[in-house]
Motif scaffolding. Structure first.
Motif, mmCIF file in Angstrom:
data_model
loop_
_atom_site.group_PDB
_atom_site.id
_atom_site.type_symbol
_atom_site.label_atom_id
_atom_site.label_comp_id
_atom_site.label_asym_id
_atom_site.label_seq_id
_atom_site.Cartn_x
_atom_site.Cartn_y
_atom_site.Cartn_z
ATOM 1 N N LEU A 51 -8.667 -26.517 27.804
ATOM 2 C CA LEU A 51 -8.456 -25.976 26.468
ATOM 3 C C LEU A 51 -8.360 -27.117 25.464
ATOM 4 O O LEU A 51 -7.575 -28.051 25.658
ATOM 5 C CB LEU A 51 -7.168 -25.145 26.434
ATOM 6 C CG LEU A 51 -6.829 -24.472 25.116
ATOM 7 C CD1 LEU A 51 -7.820 -23.373 24.800
ATOM 8 C CD2 LEU A 51 -5.417 -23.914 25.159
ATOM 9 N N ASP A 52 -9.133 -27.034 24.397
ATOM 10 C CA ASP A 52 -9.046 -28.004 23.308
ATOM 11 C C ASP A 52 -7.983 -27.488 22.331
ATOM 12 O O ASP A 52 -8.284 -26.761 21.388
ATOM 13 C CB ASP A 52 -10.416 -28.156 22.641
ATOM 14 C CG ASP A 52 -10.448 -29.237 21.580
ATOM 15 O OD1 ASP A 52 -9.365 -29.689 21.130
ATOM 16 O OD2 ASP A 52 -11.558 -29.627 21.185
ATOM 17 N N ARG A 53 -6.734 -27.866 22.609
ATOM 18 C CA ARG A 53 -5.600 -27.387 21.824
ATOM 19 C C ARG A 53 -5.751 -27.781 20.346
ATOM 20 O O ARG A 53 -5.453 -27.002 19.453
ATOM 21 C CB ARG A 53 -4.300 -27.936 22.401
ATOM 22 C CG ARG A 53 -3.045 -27.415 21.744
ATOM 23 C CD ARG A 53 -1.801 -27.949 22.483
ATOM 24 N NE ARG A 53 -0.592 -27.341 22.003
ATOM 25 C CZ ARG A 53 0.089 -27.791 20.946
ATOM 26 N NH1 ARG A 53 -0.332 -28.852 20.281
ATOM 27 N NH2 ARG A 53 1.202 -27.179 20.577
ATOM 28 N N GLU A 54 -6.200 -29.007 20.095
ATOM 29 C CA GLU A 54 -6.398 -29.482 18.726
ATOM 30 C C GLU A 54 -7.365 -28.569 17.976
ATOM 31 O O GLU A 54 -7.142 -28.226 16.817
ATOM 32 C CB GLU A 54 -6.938 -30.915 18.735
ATOM 33 C CG GLU A 54 -7.334 -31.409 17.359
ATOM 34 C CD GLU A 54 -8.175 -32.692 17.399
ATOM 35 O OE1 GLU A 54 -8.824 -32.965 16.374
ATOM 36 O OE2 GLU A 54 -8.202 -33.385 18.418
ATOM 37 N N ALA A 55 -8.429 -28.166 18.638
ATOM 38 C CA ALA A 55 -9.410 -27.282 18.004
ATOM 39 C C ALA A 55 -8.792 -25.923 17.684
ATOM 40 O O ALA A 55 -9.009 -25.380 16.601
ATOM 41 C CB ALA A 55 -10.641 -27.122 18.888
ATOM 42 N N VAL A 56 -8.021 -25.373 18.614
ATOM 43 C CA VAL A 56 -7.366 -24.082 18.376
ATOM 44 C C VAL A 56 -6.457 -24.175 17.151
ATOM 45 O O VAL A 56 -6.487 -23.311 16.263
ATOM 46 C CB VAL A 56 -6.569 -23.615 19.615
ATOM 47 C CG1 VAL A 56 -5.709 -22.397 19.291
ATOM 48 C CG2 VAL A 56 -7.512 -23.316 20.772
ATOM 49 N N LEU A 57 -5.646 -25.220 17.093
ATOM 50 C CA LEU A 57 -4.684 -25.349 15.998
ATOM 51 C C LEU A 57 -5.378 -25.593 14.658
ATOM 52 O O LEU A 57 -5.010 -24.995 13.644
ATOM 53 C CB LEU A 57 -3.678 -26.455 16.307
ATOM 54 C CG LEU A 57 -2.827 -26.203 17.562
ATOM 55 C CD1 LEU A 57 -1.850 -27.345 17.788
ATOM 56 C CD2 LEU A 57 -2.116 -24.865 17.495
ATOM 57 N N PHE A 58 -6.405 -26.435 14.646
ATOM 58 C CA PHE A 58 -7.149 -26.665 13.409
ATOM 59 C C PHE A 58 -7.897 -25.396 13.004
ATOM 60 O O PHE A 58 -7.924 -25.027 11.823
ATOM 61 C CB PHE A 58 -8.122 -27.839 13.555
ATOM 62 C CG PHE A 58 -8.778 -28.216 12.263
ATOM 63 C CD1 PHE A 58 -8.160 -29.093 11.391
ATOM 64 C CD2 PHE A 58 -10.009 -27.678 11.909
ATOM 65 C CE1 PHE A 58 -8.754 -29.437 10.178
ATOM 66 C CE2 PHE A 58 -10.617 -28.013 10.709
ATOM 67 C CZ PHE A 58 -9.989 -28.896 9.837
ATOM 68 N N GLY A 59 -8.492 -24.728 13.984
ATOM 69 C CA GLY A 59 -9.214 -23.490 13.701
ATOM 70 C C GLY A 59 -8.318 -22.426 13.098
ATOM 71 O O GLY A 59 -8.692 -21.755 12.130
ATOM 72 N N ALA A 60 -7.124 -22.281 13.655
ATOM 73 C CA ALA A 60 -6.180 -21.297 13.121
ATOM 74 C C ALA A 60 -5.742 -21.677 11.707
ATOM 75 O O ALA A 60 -5.547 -20.808 10.850
ATOM 76 C CB ALA A 60 -4.969 -21.180 14.042
ATOM 77 N N ALA A 61 -5.624 -22.973 11.450
ATOM 78 C CA ALA A 61 -5.147 -23.457 10.162
ATOM 79 C C ALA A 61 -6.207 -23.419 9.063
ATOM 80 O O ALA A 61 -5.874 -23.597 7.887
ATOM 81 C CB ALA A 61 -4.621 -24.889 10.316
ATOM 82 N N THR A 62 -7.460 -23.179 9.443
ATOM 83 C CA THR A 62 -8.532 -23.196 8.437
ATOM 84 C C THR A 62 -9.486 -22.005 8.525
ATOM 85 O O THR A 62 -10.442 -21.932 7.753
ATOM 86 C CB THR A 62 -9.374 -24.490 8.560
ATOM 87 O OG1 THR A 62 -9.955 -24.548 9.858
ATOM 88 C CG2 THR A 62 -8.533 -25.733 8.290
ATOM 89 N N HIS A 63 -9.243 -21.075 9.431
ATOM 90 C CA HIS A 63 -10.238 -20.033 9.713
ATOM 91 C C HIS A 63 -10.632 -19.205 8.487
ATOM 92 O O HIS A 63 -11.750 -18.730 8.410
ATOM 93 C CB HIS A 63 -9.762 -19.125 10.859
ATOM 94 C CG HIS A 63 -8.657 -18.207 10.475
ATOM 95 N ND1 HIS A 63 -7.334 -18.613 10.443
ATOM 96 C CD2 HIS A 63 -8.670 -16.915 10.106
ATOM 97 C CE1 HIS A 63 -6.581 -17.601 10.062
ATOM 98 N NE2 HIS A 63 -7.362 -16.550 9.842
ATOM 99 N N ASP A 64 -9.746 -19.035 7.533
ATOM 100 C CA ASP A 64 -10.050 -18.226 6.346
ATOM 101 C C ASP A 64 -10.290 -19.067 5.091
ATOM 102 O O ASP A 64 -10.248 -18.550 3.974
ATOM 103 C CB ASP A 64 -8.907 -17.233 6.071
ATOM 104 C CG ASP A 64 -9.020 -15.949 6.865
ATOM 105 O OD1 ASP A 64 -10.091 -15.671 7.429
ATOM 106 O OD2 ASP A 64 -8.010 -15.213 6.927
ATOM 107 N N ILE A 65 -10.567 -20.350 5.241
ATOM 108 C CA ILE A 65 -10.732 -21.233 4.081
ATOM 109 C C ILE A 65 -11.853 -20.751 3.152
ATOM 110 O O ILE A 65 -11.836 -21.030 1.950
ATOM 111 C CB ILE A 65 -10.947 -22.699 4.515
ATOM 112 C CG1 ILE A 65 -10.703 -23.644 3.343
ATOM 113 C CG2 ILE A 65 -12.319 -22.886 5.167
ATOM 114 C CD1 ILE A 65 -10.607 -25.108 3.734
#
Length: 184
Positions: A51-65
Protein backbone atom coordinates in the motif's frame (compact mmCIF):
# COMPACT_ATOMS: atom_id res chain seq x y z
CA UNK A 1 -6.90 26.11 9.21
CA UNK A 2 -7.38 26.16 12.99
CA UNK A 3 -9.65 23.48 14.40
CA UNK A 4 -9.21 21.13 11.46
CA UNK A 5 -7.13 17.96 11.29
CA UNK A 6 -3.79 18.75 9.65
CA UNK A 7 -3.22 18.06 5.97
CA UNK A 8 0.05 16.89 4.45
CA UNK A 9 2.27 19.95 3.98
CA UNK A 10 2.37 19.63 0.19
CA UNK A 11 -1.43 19.39 -0.01
CA UNK A 12 -1.89 22.35 2.33
CA UNK A 13 0.47 24.52 0.29
CA UNK A 14 -1.25 23.50 -2.92
CA UNK A 15 -4.71 24.30 -1.57
CA UNK A 16 -3.47 27.70 -0.40
CA UNK A 17 -1.91 28.41 -3.80
CA UNK A 18 -5.24 27.81 -5.58
CA UNK A 19 -7.14 29.82 -2.94
CA UNK A 20 -9.33 26.87 -1.98
CA UNK A 21 -12.54 27.92 -0.21
CA UNK A 22 -12.75 27.19 3.53
CA UNK A 23 -15.56 24.62 3.12
CA UNK A 24 -13.44 22.67 0.62
CA UNK A 25 -10.37 22.76 2.88
CA UNK A 26 -12.52 21.53 5.77
CA UNK A 27 -13.93 18.69 3.67
CA UNK A 28 -10.51 17.61 2.46
CA UNK A 29 -9.08 17.75 6.00
CA UNK A 30 -11.89 15.58 7.34
CA UNK A 31 -11.67 13.03 4.52
CA UNK A 32 -7.89 12.95 5.00
CA UNK A 33 -8.42 12.23 8.71
CA UNK A 34 -10.66 9.27 7.85
CA UNK A 35 -8.25 8.04 5.16
CA UNK A 36 -5.42 8.05 7.71
CA UNK A 37 -7.55 5.96 10.08
CA UNK A 38 -8.39 3.48 7.31
CA UNK A 39 -4.79 3.28 6.05
CA UNK A 40 -3.49 2.69 9.58
CA UNK A 41 -6.07 -0.04 10.10
CA UNK A 42 -5.11 -1.66 6.78
CA UNK A 43 -1.44 -1.74 7.77
CA UNK A 44 -2.30 -3.49 11.05
CA UNK A 45 -4.98 -5.84 9.73
CA UNK A 46 -3.31 -6.75 6.44
CA UNK A 47 0.46 -6.72 6.88
CA UNK A 48 0.94 -8.37 3.46
CA UNK A 49 -0.81 -5.51 1.67
CA UNK A 50 1.43 -3.45 -0.61
CA UNK A 51 0.00 0.00 0.00
CA UNK A 52 1.31 3.44 -0.95
CA UNK A 53 0.13 5.17 2.23
CA UNK A 54 1.53 8.54 1.09
CA UNK A 55 -0.55 8.34 -2.08
CA UNK A 56 -3.73 7.51 -0.13
CA UNK A 57 -3.22 10.43 2.24
CA UNK A 58 -2.34 12.92 -0.51
CA UNK A 59 -5.21 11.65 -2.64
CA UNK A 60 -7.69 12.08 0.20
CA UNK A 61 -6.33 15.57 0.89
CA UNK A 62 -6.72 16.74 -2.71
CA UNK A 63 -9.39 14.56 -4.35
CA UNK A 64 -11.92 17.42 -4.70
CA UNK A 65 -9.45 20.21 -5.57
CA UNK A 66 -11.23 20.60 -8.92
CA UNK A 67 -14.05 22.28 -7.03
CA UNK A 68 -11.86 25.37 -6.99
CA UNK A 69 -12.42 25.43 -10.77
CA UNK A 70 -16.08 24.40 -10.44
CA UNK A 71 -17.20 26.06 -7.17
CA UNK A 72 -20.85 25.38 -8.00
CA UNK A 73 -20.09 21.75 -7.12
CA UNK A 74 -19.32 22.75 -3.52
CA UNK A 75 -23.05 22.96 -2.88
CA UNK A 76 -24.61 20.99 -5.74
CA UNK A 77 -23.96 17.63 -7.38
CA UNK A 78 -21.60 17.44 -10.30
CA UNK A 79 -18.59 15.66 -11.70
CA UNK A 80 -16.86 18.39 -13.74
CA UNK A 81 -14.48 18.87 -10.81
CA UNK A 82 -12.97 15.41 -11.33
CA UNK A 83 -11.09 15.92 -14.63
CA UNK A 84 -10.55 19.61 -13.74
CA UNK A 85 -8.89 18.60 -10.48
CA UNK A 86 -6.62 16.15 -12.23
CA UNK A 87 -5.56 18.80 -14.76
CA UNK A 88 -5.05 21.37 -12.00
CA UNK A 89 -2.83 19.01 -10.01
CA UNK A 90 -0.79 18.06 -13.07
CA UNK A 91 -0.39 21.75 -13.99
CA UNK A 92 1.05 22.30 -10.50
CA UNK A 93 3.62 19.57 -11.04
CA UNK A 94 1.90 16.84 -9.04
CA UNK A 95 2.98 13.41 -10.29
CA UNK A 96 0.40 11.22 -12.06
CA UNK A 97 0.47 8.66 -9.22
CA UNK A 98 -0.88 11.36 -6.87
CA UNK A 99 -2.98 13.47 -9.25
CA UNK A 100 -5.07 10.50 -10.40
CA UNK A 101 -7.24 10.52 -7.25
CA UNK A 102 -8.92 13.76 -8.31
CA UNK A 103 -10.08 12.01 -11.47
CA UNK A 104 -10.89 8.56 -10.04
CA UNK A 105 -12.38 9.06 -6.57
CA UNK A 106 -15.93 8.63 -7.87
CA UNK A 107 -15.18 5.86 -10.37
CA UNK A 108 -14.05 3.14 -7.98
CA UNK A 109 -15.94 0.45 -9.90
CA UNK A 110 -13.81 0.78 -13.04
CA UNK A 111 -11.53 -2.10 -14.03
CA UNK A 112 -7.94 -1.67 -12.88
CA UNK A 113 -8.79 0.49 -9.88
CA UNK A 114 -5.89 0.38 -7.43
CA UNK A 115 -6.19 -0.41 -3.73
CA UNK A 116 -5.15 3.17 -3.02
CA UNK A 117 -7.97 4.50 -5.20
CA UNK A 118 -10.46 2.23 -3.43
CA UNK A 119 -9.33 3.51 -0.03
CA UNK A 120 -9.63 7.18 -1.06
CA UNK A 121 -13.13 6.45 -2.41
CA UNK A 122 -14.00 4.63 0.81
CA UNK A 123 -12.78 7.52 2.97
CA UNK A 124 -14.76 9.99 0.83
CA UNK A 125 -17.91 8.01 1.65
CA UNK A 126 -17.17 6.94 5.23
CA UNK A 127 -16.41 10.44 6.53
CA UNK A 128 -20.14 11.22 6.41
CA UNK A 129 -21.28 7.66 7.26
CA UNK A 130 -22.29 6.78 3.73
CA UNK A 131 -22.00 3.03 3.29
CA UNK A 132 -21.70 1.73 -0.27
CA UNK A 133 -21.87 -2.06 -0.28
CA UNK A 134 -20.24 -2.59 -3.69
CA UNK A 135 -17.29 -0.37 -2.74
CA UNK A 136 -16.86 -2.07 0.62
CA UNK A 137 -17.00 -5.50 -1.05
CA UNK A 138 -14.19 -4.50 -3.43
CA UNK A 139 -12.09 -3.32 -0.49
CA UNK A 140 -12.77 -6.50 1.50
CA UNK A 141 -11.87 -8.70 -1.47
CA UNK A 142 -8.64 -6.80 -2.08
CA UNK A 143 -7.59 -6.85 1.57
CA UNK A 144 -8.51 -10.50 2.19
CA UNK A 145 -6.50 -11.59 -0.85
CA UNK A 146 -3.45 -9.51 0.14
CA UNK A 147 -3.51 -10.69 3.75
CA UNK A 148 -4.42 -14.28 2.83
CA UNK A 149 -7.25 -14.10 5.33
CA UNK A 150 -10.80 -15.33 5.21
CA UNK A 151 -13.07 -12.80 3.51
CA UNK A 152 -15.62 -12.88 6.34
CA UNK A 153 -12.95 -12.00 8.93
CA UNK A 154 -11.85 -8.94 6.99
CA UNK A 155 -15.48 -8.00 6.35
CA UNK A 156 -16.31 -8.07 10.07
CA UNK A 157 -13.26 -6.02 11.00
CA UNK A 158 -13.80 -3.44 8.25
CA UNK A 159 -17.47 -3.20 9.16
CA UNK A 160 -16.52 -2.51 12.79
CA UNK A 161 -14.04 0.16 11.68
CA UNK A 162 -16.54 1.85 9.36
CA UNK A 163 -19.19 1.77 12.09
CA UNK A 164 -16.79 3.55 14.49
CA UNK A 165 -15.92 6.09 11.79
CA UNK A 166 -19.62 6.56 11.03
CA UNK A 167 -20.42 7.17 14.68
CA UNK A 168 -18.30 10.35 14.48
CA UNK A 169 -19.85 11.56 11.22
CA UNK A 170 -22.20 14.11 12.87
CA UNK A 171 -19.19 15.88 14.38
CA UNK A 172 -17.34 15.93 11.05
CA UNK A 173 -20.42 17.21 9.21
CA UNK A 174 -20.85 19.97 11.81
CA UNK A 175 -17.19 20.96 11.51
CA UNK A 176 -17.48 21.19 7.73
CA UNK A 177 -20.69 23.24 8.01
CA UNK A 178 -18.88 25.80 10.20
CA UNK A 179 -16.78 26.80 7.20
CA UNK A 180 -18.18 29.04 4.47
CA UNK A 181 -18.51 27.83 0.90
CA UNK A 182 -16.82 30.97 -0.40
CA UNK A 183 -13.89 33.06 0.84
CA UNK A 184 -14.57 36.42 2.40
Amino acid sequence: MPGLPPLPDAAGRLLASVDAPPRLVAHLSLVHEVARTIADWCAAACPGLALDREAVLFGAATHDIGKTVHPEELSAPGSAHEPAGYELLRAHGVPERLARFARTHASWGEPGTSTEELLVSLADKAWKNSRIRDLEDLVVDRLAAAARRERWEVFVELDDLLTRIGDDAPRRLAVQAEHPVRRG
